[in-house]
Scaffold this motif. Structure first.
Motif, PDB file in Angstrom:
ATOM      1  N   SER A 121       0.679  -1.192  -0.085  1.00 27.26           N
ATOM      2  CA  SER A 121      -0.023  -0.051   0.007  1.00 27.26           C
ATOM      3  C   SER A 121       0.731   1.145  -0.122  1.00 27.26           C
ATOM      4  O   SER A 121       0.526   2.338  -0.682  1.00 27.26           O
ATOM      5  CB  SER A 121      -0.789   0.094   1.128  1.00 27.26           C
ATOM      6  OG  SER A 121      -1.897  -1.007   1.179  1.00 27.26           O
ATOM      7  N   GLN A 122       2.022   1.414   0.546  1.00 23.70           N
ATOM      8  CA  GLN A 122       2.832   2.403   0.580  1.00 23.70           C
ATOM      9  C   GLN A 122       3.399   2.794  -0.897  1.00 23.70           C
ATOM     10  O   GLN A 122       3.878   3.811  -0.899  1.00 23.70           O
ATOM     11  CB  GLN A 122       4.041   2.262   1.857  1.00 23.70           C
ATOM     12  CG  GLN A 122       4.993   1.359   1.546  1.00 23.70           C
ATOM     13  CD  GLN A 122       4.579  -0.242   1.668  1.00 23.70           C
ATOM     14  OE1 GLN A 122       3.536  -0.433   2.294  1.00 23.70           O
ATOM     15  NE2 GLN A 122       5.489  -1.019   1.667  1.00 23.70           N
ATOM     16  N   ASP A 123       3.453   1.889  -1.677  1.00 19.57           N
ATOM     17  CA  ASP A 123       4.000   2.120  -2.935  1.00 19.57           C
ATOM     18  C   ASP A 123       2.877   2.160  -3.965  1.00 19.57           C
ATOM     19  O   ASP A 123       3.588   2.391  -5.266  1.00 19.57           O
ATOM     20  CB  ASP A 123       4.946   0.898  -3.173  1.00 19.57           C
ATOM     21  CG  ASP A 123       6.253   0.578  -2.474  1.00 19.57           C
ATOM     22  OD1 ASP A 123       6.493   1.721  -1.935  1.00 19.57           O
ATOM     23  OD2 ASP A 123       6.493  -0.367  -1.916  1.00 19.57           O
ATOM     24  N   GLN A 124       1.788   2.486  -3.712  1.00 15.35           N
ATOM     25  CA  GLN A 124       0.657   2.509  -4.560  1.00 15.35           C
ATOM     26  C   GLN A 124       0.705   4.044  -5.126  1.00 15.35           C
ATOM     27  O   GLN A 124       0.206   5.002  -4.686  1.00 15.35           O
ATOM     28  CB  GLN A 124      -0.735   2.347  -3.911  1.00 15.35           C
ATOM     29  CG  GLN A 124      -0.924   0.721  -3.649  1.00 15.35           C
ATOM     30  CD  GLN A 124      -1.372   0.088  -4.882  1.00 15.35           C
ATOM     31  OE1 GLN A 124      -1.263   0.936  -6.086  1.00 15.35           O
ATOM     32  NE2 GLN A 124      -1.370  -0.989  -5.040  1.00 15.35           N
ATOM     33  N   VAL A 125       1.409   4.195  -6.276  1.00 14.49           N
ATOM     34  CA  VAL A 125       1.608   5.586  -6.679  1.00 14.49           C
ATOM     35  C   VAL A 125       0.178   6.135  -7.091  1.00 14.49           C
ATOM     36  O   VAL A 125       0.042   7.267  -7.122  1.00 14.49           O
ATOM     37  CB  VAL A 125       2.348   5.467  -8.061  1.00 14.49           C
ATOM     38  CG1 VAL A 125       2.699   6.970  -8.512  1.00 14.49           C
ATOM     39  CG2 VAL A 125       3.765   4.740  -7.713  1.00 14.49           C
ATOM     40  N   ALA A 126      -0.890   5.367  -7.547  1.00 17.14           N
ATOM     41  CA  ALA A 126      -2.189   5.842  -7.901  1.00 17.14           C
ATOM     42  C   ALA A 126      -2.839   6.706  -6.778  1.00 17.14           C
ATOM     43  O   ALA A 126      -3.725   7.520  -6.831  1.00 17.14           O
ATOM     44  CB  ALA A 126      -3.097   4.774  -8.216  1.00 17.14           C
ATOM     45  N   ASP A 127      -2.308   6.330  -5.485  1.00 21.14           N
ATOM     46  CA  ASP A 127      -2.830   7.158  -4.512  1.00 21.14           C
ATOM     47  C   ASP A 127      -2.858   8.674  -4.354  1.00 21.14           C
ATOM     48  O   ASP A 127      -3.711   9.329  -4.071  1.00 21.14           O
ATOM     49  CB  ASP A 127      -2.490   6.501  -3.014  1.00 21.14           C
ATOM     50  CG  ASP A 127      -2.736   5.169  -2.651  1.00 21.14           C
ATOM     51  OD1 ASP A 127      -3.739   4.654  -3.328  1.00 21.14           O
ATOM     52  OD2 ASP A 127      -2.175   4.570  -1.621  1.00 21.14           O
ATOM     53  N   LYS A 131      -6.242   9.853  -2.873  1.00 20.87           N
ATOM     54  CA  LYS A 131      -6.593   9.989  -1.779  1.00 20.87           C
ATOM     55  C   LYS A 131      -5.851  11.447  -1.078  1.00 20.87           C
ATOM     56  O   LYS A 131      -4.845  11.906  -1.474  1.00 20.87           O
ATOM     57  CB  LYS A 131      -5.937   8.742  -0.930  1.00 20.87           C
ATOM     58  CG  LYS A 131      -6.428   7.492  -1.380  1.00 20.87           C
ATOM     59  CD  LYS A 131      -5.598   6.481  -0.608  1.00 20.87           C
ATOM     60  CE  LYS A 131      -6.430   5.034  -0.964  1.00 20.87           C
ATOM     61  NZ  LYS A 131      -5.608   3.872  -0.074  1.00 20.87           N
ATOM     62  N   PRO A 132      -6.412  11.991   0.057  1.00 25.13           N
ATOM     63  CA  PRO A 132      -5.540  12.780   0.915  1.00 25.13           C
ATOM     64  C   PRO A 132      -4.466  12.235   1.522  1.00 25.13           C
ATOM     65  O   PRO A 132      -4.497  11.520   2.278  1.00 25.13           O
ATOM     66  CB  PRO A 132      -6.728  13.468   1.866  1.00 25.13           C
ATOM     67  CG  PRO A 132      -7.690  12.385   2.077  1.00 25.13           C
ATOM     68  CD  PRO A 132      -7.457  11.491   0.700  1.00 25.13           C
ATOM     69  N   LEU A 133      -3.073  12.874   1.165  1.00 26.56           N
ATOM     70  CA  LEU A 133      -2.021  12.582   1.826  1.00 26.56           C
ATOM     71  C   LEU A 133      -1.276  13.333   2.475  1.00 26.56           C
ATOM     72  O   LEU A 133      -1.203  14.694   2.306  1.00 26.56           O
ATOM     73  CB  LEU A 133      -1.120  11.799   0.576  1.00 26.56           C
ATOM     74  CG  LEU A 133      -1.722  10.828  -0.502  1.00 26.56           C
ATOM     75  CD1 LEU A 133      -0.795  10.880  -1.556  1.00 26.56           C
ATOM     76  CD2 LEU A 133      -1.767   9.473   0.226  1.00 26.56           C
ATOM     77  N   LYS A 134      -0.447  12.807   3.591  1.00 28.32           N
ATOM     78  CA  LYS A 134       0.482  13.748   4.135  1.00 28.32           C
ATOM     79  C   LYS A 134       1.436  14.191   3.282  1.00 28.32           C
ATOM     80  O   LYS A 134       1.832  13.580   1.951  1.00 28.32           O
ATOM     81  CB  LYS A 134       1.094  13.211   5.286  1.00 28.32           C
ATOM     82  CG  LYS A 134       0.108  12.852   6.447  1.00 28.32           C
ATOM     83  CD  LYS A 134       0.838  11.959   7.670  1.00 28.32           C
ATOM     84  CE  LYS A 134      -0.148  11.716   8.953  1.00 28.32           C
ATOM     85  NZ  LYS A 134       0.304  11.076   9.925  1.00 28.32           N
ATOM     86  N   LEU A 135       1.886  15.473   3.282  1.00 27.05           N
ATOM     87  CA  LEU A 135       3.053  16.177   2.554  1.00 27.05           C
ATOM     88  C   LEU A 135       4.011  15.238   2.058  1.00 27.05           C
ATOM     89  O   LEU A 135       4.513  15.244   1.014  1.00 27.05           O
ATOM     90  CB  LEU A 135       3.536  17.441   2.995  1.00 27.05           C
ATOM     91  CG  LEU A 135       4.496  18.168   2.153  1.00 27.05           C
ATOM     92  CD1 LEU A 135       3.857  18.593   0.823  1.00 27.05           C
ATOM     93  CD2 LEU A 135       5.048  19.454   2.775  1.00 27.05           C
ATOM     94  N   GLU A 136       4.835  14.479   3.057  1.00 24.29           N
ATOM     95  CA  GLU A 136       5.941  13.652   2.866  1.00 24.29           C
ATOM     96  C   GLU A 136       5.444  12.468   1.892  1.00 24.29           C
ATOM     97  O   GLU A 136       6.680  12.201   1.006  1.00 24.29           O
ATOM     98  CB  GLU A 136       6.539  13.135   4.277  1.00 24.29           C
ATOM     99  CG  GLU A 136       6.925  14.175   5.137  1.00 24.29           C
ATOM    100  CD  GLU A 136       5.486  14.384   5.910  1.00 24.29           C
ATOM    101  OE1 GLU A 136       4.603  13.434   6.645  1.00 24.29           O
ATOM    102  OE2 GLU A 136       5.399  15.590   6.249  1.00 24.29           O
ATOM    103  N   VAL A 137       4.331  11.971   2.121  1.00 31.95           N
ATOM    104  CA  VAL A 137       3.882  10.853   1.250  1.00 31.95           C
ATOM    105  C   VAL A 137       3.753  11.439  -0.083  1.00 31.95           C
ATOM    106  O   VAL A 137       4.066  10.606  -1.186  1.00 31.95           O
ATOM    107  CB  VAL A 137       2.758  10.176   1.939  1.00 31.95           C
ATOM    108  CG1 VAL A 137       2.232   9.055   0.998  1.00 31.95           C
ATOM    109  CG2 VAL A 137       3.009   9.638   3.262  1.00 31.95           C
TER     110      VAL A 137
END
Length: 154
Positions: A121-127, A131-137
């Motif tokens: 899940s941490q490597d799902q580029v489509a996110d 999805k709302p993501l934290k700035l680092e992600v």
């Protein structure tokens, strides 16, 4: 000019407020568009099947343009049950509620046209698009997409 800046296009925790002056929307139209699934495995299986169809279509177009690539198309999936279901028809008892048209994915996998590969899940580029993501992600996924940051632009 008077708004606050944000680091990513979808801000985590942001709530959309209703626009009282906006046009009315027929909600039933939008509710009919998605496919109703009974489990996350089924939802991922349907998504992988649609992705596989697009991949097959794209390969055919590229072949017509003279850019044939005989290798298998890799589809990244973060649901291991979906990957197992695409490879193993023995799980049919758990999947008989899935519409037959989506079992095309099994045939493509069996033929070696499509390969489903697990992607955490941490490597799902489509996110980054959904999805709302934290700035680092957001910045890490943006880099994985090959998009570079241009600093100094206001």
């Amino acid at each position: 000019m008077e708004s606050n800046s944000v680091g990513s296009p979808i801000v985590p925790g942001f709530k959309i407020s209703k626009d009282e002056n906006g046009d009315s929307v027929d909600e039933t139209y939008y509710k009919q568009l998605p496919i109703v699934t009974l489990s996350t495995t089924e939802a991922e299986f349907v998504a992988a099947a649609v992705c596989a169809c697009q991949g097959v279509w794209m390969k055919r177009i590229l072949k017509e343009l003279g850019h044939s690539n005989g290798s298998c198309t890799t589809v990244m999936c973060d649901n291991s049950s979906t990957i197992k279901l695409s490879k193993n028809p023995v799980m049919h008892g758990r999947s008989k509620h899935i519409d037959v048209r989506f079992h095309f994915l099994r045939n493509l996998t069996k033929e070696g046209t499509i390969e489903l590969v697990h992607c955490g899940s941490q490597d799902q580029v489509a996110d980054i698009m959904t999805k709302p993501l934290k700035l680092e992600v957001f910045q890490r996924l943006r880099k994985l997409l090959g998009v570079c940051e241009i600093s100094g632009i206001n």
